[in-house]
Design a protein around this motif. Structure first.
Motif, mmCIF file in Angstrom:
data_model
loop_
_atom_site.group_PDB
_atom_site.id
_atom_site.type_symbol
_atom_site.label_atom_id
_atom_site.label_comp_id
_atom_site.label_asym_id
_atom_site.label_seq_id
_atom_site.Cartn_x
_atom_site.Cartn_y
_atom_site.Cartn_z
ATOM 1 N N THR A 166 57.053 -14.617 69.203
ATOM 2 C CA THR A 166 56.431 -13.392 67.412
ATOM 3 C C THR A 166 56.141 -13.727 66.445
ATOM 4 O O THR A 166 56.546 -14.949 66.142
ATOM 5 N N PRO A 195 58.435 -9.653 81.451
ATOM 6 C CA PRO A 195 58.124 -8.578 80.784
ATOM 7 C C PRO A 195 56.854 -8.110 80.726
ATOM 8 O O PRO A 195 56.697 -7.128 80.420
ATOM 9 N N HIS A 196 56.044 -9.166 80.482
ATOM 10 C CA HIS A 196 54.554 -8.838 80.114
ATOM 11 C C HIS A 196 53.792 -8.111 81.095
ATOM 12 O O HIS A 196 53.071 -7.749 80.669
ATOM 13 N N GLN A 218 55.455 -5.985 83.311
ATOM 14 C CA GLN A 218 56.326 -5.072 83.189
ATOM 15 C C GLN A 218 55.315 -4.011 82.294
ATOM 16 O O GLN A 218 54.928 -3.036 82.420
ATOM 17 N N ALA A 219 54.896 -4.313 81.180
ATOM 18 C CA ALA A 219 54.264 -3.954 80.166
ATOM 19 C C ALA A 219 52.621 -3.301 80.640
ATOM 20 O O ALA A 219 52.545 -1.989 80.315
ATOM 21 N N ILE A 235 60.009 -5.189 72.963
ATOM 22 C CA ILE A 235 61.021 -5.566 73.656
ATOM 23 C C ILE A 235 61.893 -4.343 73.278
ATOM 24 O O ILE A 235 62.179 -3.826 71.829
ATOM 25 N N TYR A 249 55.199 -9.136 71.448
ATOM 26 C CA TYR A 249 54.623 -10.698 72.156
ATOM 27 C C TYR A 249 53.677 -10.437 72.678
ATOM 28 O O TYR A 249 52.752 -9.856 72.787
ATOM 29 N N GLN A 302 54.014 2.418 73.456
ATOM 30 C CA GLN A 302 55.501 2.166 72.419
ATOM 31 C C GLN A 302 56.342 3.842 72.794
ATOM 32 O O GLN A 302 55.565 4.362 71.800
ATOM 33 N N ALA A 306 60.980 -4.326 78.483
ATOM 34 C CA ALA A 306 59.013 -4.071 77.873
ATOM 35 C C ALA A 306 58.716 -2.860 77.711
ATOM 36 O O ALA A 306 58.043 -2.016 79.082
ATOM 37 N N GLU A 307 57.927 -2.613 76.728
ATOM 38 C CA GLU A 307 56.836 -2.084 76.600
ATOM 39 C C GLU A 307 55.765 -2.366 76.181
ATOM 40 O O GLU A 307 55.841 -2.611 75.115
ATOM 41 N N TYR A 343 52.872 -6.272 74.196
ATOM 42 C CA TYR A 343 54.660 -5.703 73.794
ATOM 43 C C TYR A 343 55.521 -5.702 72.825
ATOM 44 O O TYR A 343 55.539 -6.665 72.582
#
Length: 786
Positions: free
Chosen positions: A651, A710-711, A713-714, A735, A693, A746, A740-741, A733
């Protein structure tokens, strides 16, 4: 008509089968304008061992318009070969496929006739010719290589469209001719907009007007940002919808499209007499690195300028302008063209593209092409030595060669660390140790005396003479030195890239010269050189009392000087060590192998302060990760390698905090308050914009089945909302407490503890560890005060 003598530069190359043989067409940029060259009656060729002639001839008996001819050429097993000539390229391909299916291995059957024609004449861009014009063309002129550099006529284009479907709003074009700018926009509009906008009531008329104007302006180069895969492809589809030809070619022809990547939709676009060059691809070819290659991001970094419309809802704004403020849309459209033009000028990208063609022989718009450029340089030299190339690229199993050598590091926070670098290590190994495909064939299959050979690895032996690749690298090396001396940076960079690509090419299963012994003889020799250099340095530094080697990485050795009293003393020692090592290697190679040493070590860098971190969760030293302070032009500068600060998958907050804390530690400033303030602001929600991220999808969404990161999932949540998510897209995205969104959608509260534990702590603890401190200790101490 009188005979013409011209010099030109190849813009495009084409071939086609005719009844009279293969016809080659080349378009040139000349001082007298664009010229077309036509060569008729050409033949396609491949090679087979003479012992297979009868059997192969029997298989090819049904074919017409081919003949075989024995010559003086041999394959890499030292067997004489026979050439099979075909009047048409399609017949040659069909014949080679038949032979391959029957267990034979025709050599050099995959080379395009236009490329073979140029490479055998050593033509790489510049051409000198003499011939009789026939209409607008020169047919079968005399042609030879020359060092002609063109003044190309360029044009930057950009289109604006609706977010969905084939709905065109406008097409803009921009160029500079001397001090005068040319700016024009073709727009769908029922009413006049302003003096720079040509308005038409529908898309069809906009398309036709643009294509007529383009032919009249007659550029050599069409440039843009994602110009092939978006702008030109969109216009081509629109032309198809309206059933009109997309006449980009200088002769009024339509482009030839070729799919490079079915999943990602990347295409190549060949245009007769013009070249379409994408700024993104050219930046990558020139080895530029940007956190994002989006036009806005590159323009900000290179020009200090930006797009007139920015942000996530840019598409909606563009549509709004099209409906209500067409003059503003035209200004935005043209400004994008100008940004592209200015980036090309500022970074000398066209000069680089020309220099790359001059050094590799590849077309101006070729994407990638390391293997092809190796062929272009190597094959004609190989043929003149009496050999044809093998089919290493057809091997079923590809054995990977070992990577560069990386020593175990000694972690610590140091003062006065020297970096001694081998200049272009792999090319200099090739030169010194005679590593060469043809040289290995001769070394393994000829009766040469031991004194005439240089040992490699995995059983390889290389003939000292004759050789091709070592001499070719020496030629390129000298050419680069000349380019540096004349301050021709684009040419210097182009030559550096091709020289450094040769090792990778030899280790690539897609290279016809692939043999694991070649690449391994380079990398293993590199391992040996770094290890022996480190051992010799330790001896020279009195077994580590005056200095110690703390790390070595591929082509560099890091030496700590604990007794250095000043920066000047450390730099003097570095220069002395470089001289000592160069002399030692020269003597050693001459004594052990009877060869001249092209290895050259340079005292590259003096770190006044230096950190070699530990691996996370361990006391062992890390690899390819370090940071330090150097002095350049009187200013102290922080250098990061492999740490979070230079990694785009971390980040912005973690990267920024790491740089701040490292600076404070290196310059012996207090850092505790910085950490406390950052954590407090984070938990207060004041730094949310820096917690995003950004990661690219490497596969299609449906291909992620287990352990979904996570990426992804987003990205799945984006797709569920109806967004078009493809392989290669960047996903932004955060956390949250619910995982992860995507930033775009978001909904949940950000999980601040995740960012403290997984981002901030690892970023700063790597240096605080050596001060017996950590983020957790600092923040807990601060809390205990209250």
């Amino acid at each position: 008509m009188a005979e013409q003598q011209l010099q030109g530069f190849i813009l495009s190359r084409h071939w086609r089968d005719t009844r009279q043989g293969i016809e080659l067409r080349f378009w040139l940029a000349t001082a007298q304008g664009a010229k077309q060259l036509i060569f008729s009656g050409q033949e396609a060729v491949f090679f087979l061992p003479v012992e297979q002639l009868d059997a192969a001839s029997a298989l090819l008996k049904p074919w017409r318009n081919w003949h075989s001819k024995a010559g003086q050429l041999r394959n890499f097993s030292m067997q004489p070969v026979v050439a099979f000539y075909f009047q048409q390229q399609r017949d040659m391909r069909a014949a080679s496929d038949l032979l391959l299916a029957n267990g034979y291995s025709p050599l050099e059957c995959d080379i395009k006739p236009s490329d073979r024609f140029l490479m055998e004449r050593f033509i790489r861009g510049g051409v000198a010719l003499r011939g009789q014009p026939q209409g607008e063309s020169l047919v079968n002129p005399e042609i030879k290589a020359c060092d002609y550099r063109p003044a190309l006529k360029c044009l930057s284009i950009d289109i604006e469209t609706a977010m969905e479907g084939l709905s065109l709003y406008s097409i803009s074009a921009y160029a500079m001719q001397g001090e005068r700018s040319i700016s024009v926009t073709f727009m769908v509009s029922d009413e006049p907009v302003n003096d720079t906008v040509q308005h038409y009531p529908n898309e069809l008329l906009v398309l036709q007007a643009f294509l007529v104007w383009l032919q009249a302006y007659d550029p050599d180069i069409i440039m843009g940002w994602n110009v092939v895969n978006f702008d030109c492809w969109f216009l081509a589809q629109l032309c198809e919808q309206y059933r009109i030809p997309f006449t980009l070619g200088r002769d009024g022809s339509v482009p030839h499209w070729r799919l490079l990547d079915e999943e990602g939709g990347r295409r190549a676009c060949a245009v007769a007499g013009r070249v379409i060059i994408d700024g993104i691809e050219l930046l990558k070819a020139a080895t530029y690195r940007f956190e994002s290659f989006a036009l806005n991001a590159v323009a900000k970094e290179v020009l200090g300028d930006a797009k007139l419309i920015q942000g996530q809802h840019r598409g909606d704004t563009i549509t709004e302008l099209f409906l209500h403020d067409k003059a503003a849309l035209a200004l935005y459209n043209v400004h994008d063209c100008k940004l592209v033009w200015d980036i090309f000028v500022q970074l000398h990208l066209m000069e680089f593209a020309i220099a790359r063609t001059c050094s590799t022989g590849l077309p101006l718009d070729r994407i990638g092409g390391s293997v092809a450029s190796f062929d272009f340089r190597y094959l004609p030299l190989l043929h003149r030595q009496g050999f044809v190339a093998p089919n290493g690229h057809l091997n079923d199993e590809v054995e990977a060669s070992p990577g560069g050598f990386v020593m175990e590091s000694l972690p610590g926070l140091y003062e006065h660390v020297l970096v001694l670098d081998f200049k272009s290590l792999y090319p200099s190994i090739i030169r010194s140790f005679k590593i060469d495909p043809m040289g290995m064939a001769i070394g393994l299959h000829s009766e040469l005396d031991q004194s005439e050979l240089v040992p490699g690895f995995k059983g390889a032996w290389f003939a000292k003479q004759p050789s091709i690749l070592p001499d070719l690298i020496e030629e390129l090396w000298a050419w680069r030195d000349q380019a540096k001396a004349s301050e021709d940076q684009p040419l210097s960079q182009a030559i550096k890239i091709i020289m450094n690509s040769f090792y990778g090419v030899l280790g690539s299963g897609g290279c016809r010269f692939f043999d694991p012994r070649l690449a391994t003889s380079i990398t293993k020799r590199g391992h040996q050189i770094i290890q022996q250099t480190a051992e010799h340095l330790e001896k020279q530094l009195v077994q580590g009392q005056q200095g110690k080697v703390i790390y070595g990485d591929t082509d560099s050795v890091f030496v700590w000087l604990p007794q250095a009293q000043s920066n000047q003393q450390a730099q003097l020692i570095g220069a002395e060590l470089a001289v000592l090592l160069n002399r030692w290697w020269q003597q050693r190679l001459q004594k052990e192998y009877g060869i001249s040493c092209a290895l050259e070590i340079e005292f590259e860098t003096h770190f006044q302060k230096f950190l070699m971190p530990t691996m996370r969760g361990s006391d062992l030293g890390s690899k390819k990760r370090y940071a330090g302070v150097i002095e350049r032009d009187g200013e102290k500068k922080l250098i990061f390698k492999g740490l979070e600060n230079v990694r785009t998958d971390w980040t912005p907050l973690a990267r920024q905090l790491q740089e701040t804390i490292y600076r404070q530690v290196f310059f012996e400033q207090p850092y505790q308050q910085t950490l406390h303030n950052t954590v407090a602001q984070l938990q207060a929600g004041e730094l949310d914009a820096q917690l995003v991220y950004r990661k690219r999808l490497r596969r299609k969404l449906k291909d992620y089945q287990r352990n979904i990161p996570p990426h992804v999932q987003a990205a799945q949540k984006l797709a569920a909302r109806g967004d078009d998510v493809r392989r290669g897209d960047w996903v932004e995205y955060v956390i949250t407490l619910n995982g992860a969104e995507p930033v775009k959608y978001q909904q949940s509260r950000i999980d601040y503890q995740h960012y403290i534990d997984k981002q901030l702590a690892p970023a700063v603890d790597s240096v605080l560890y050596f001060l017996s401190d950590s983020l957790a200790q600092v923040t807990s101490q601060q809390l205990s005060i209250f």
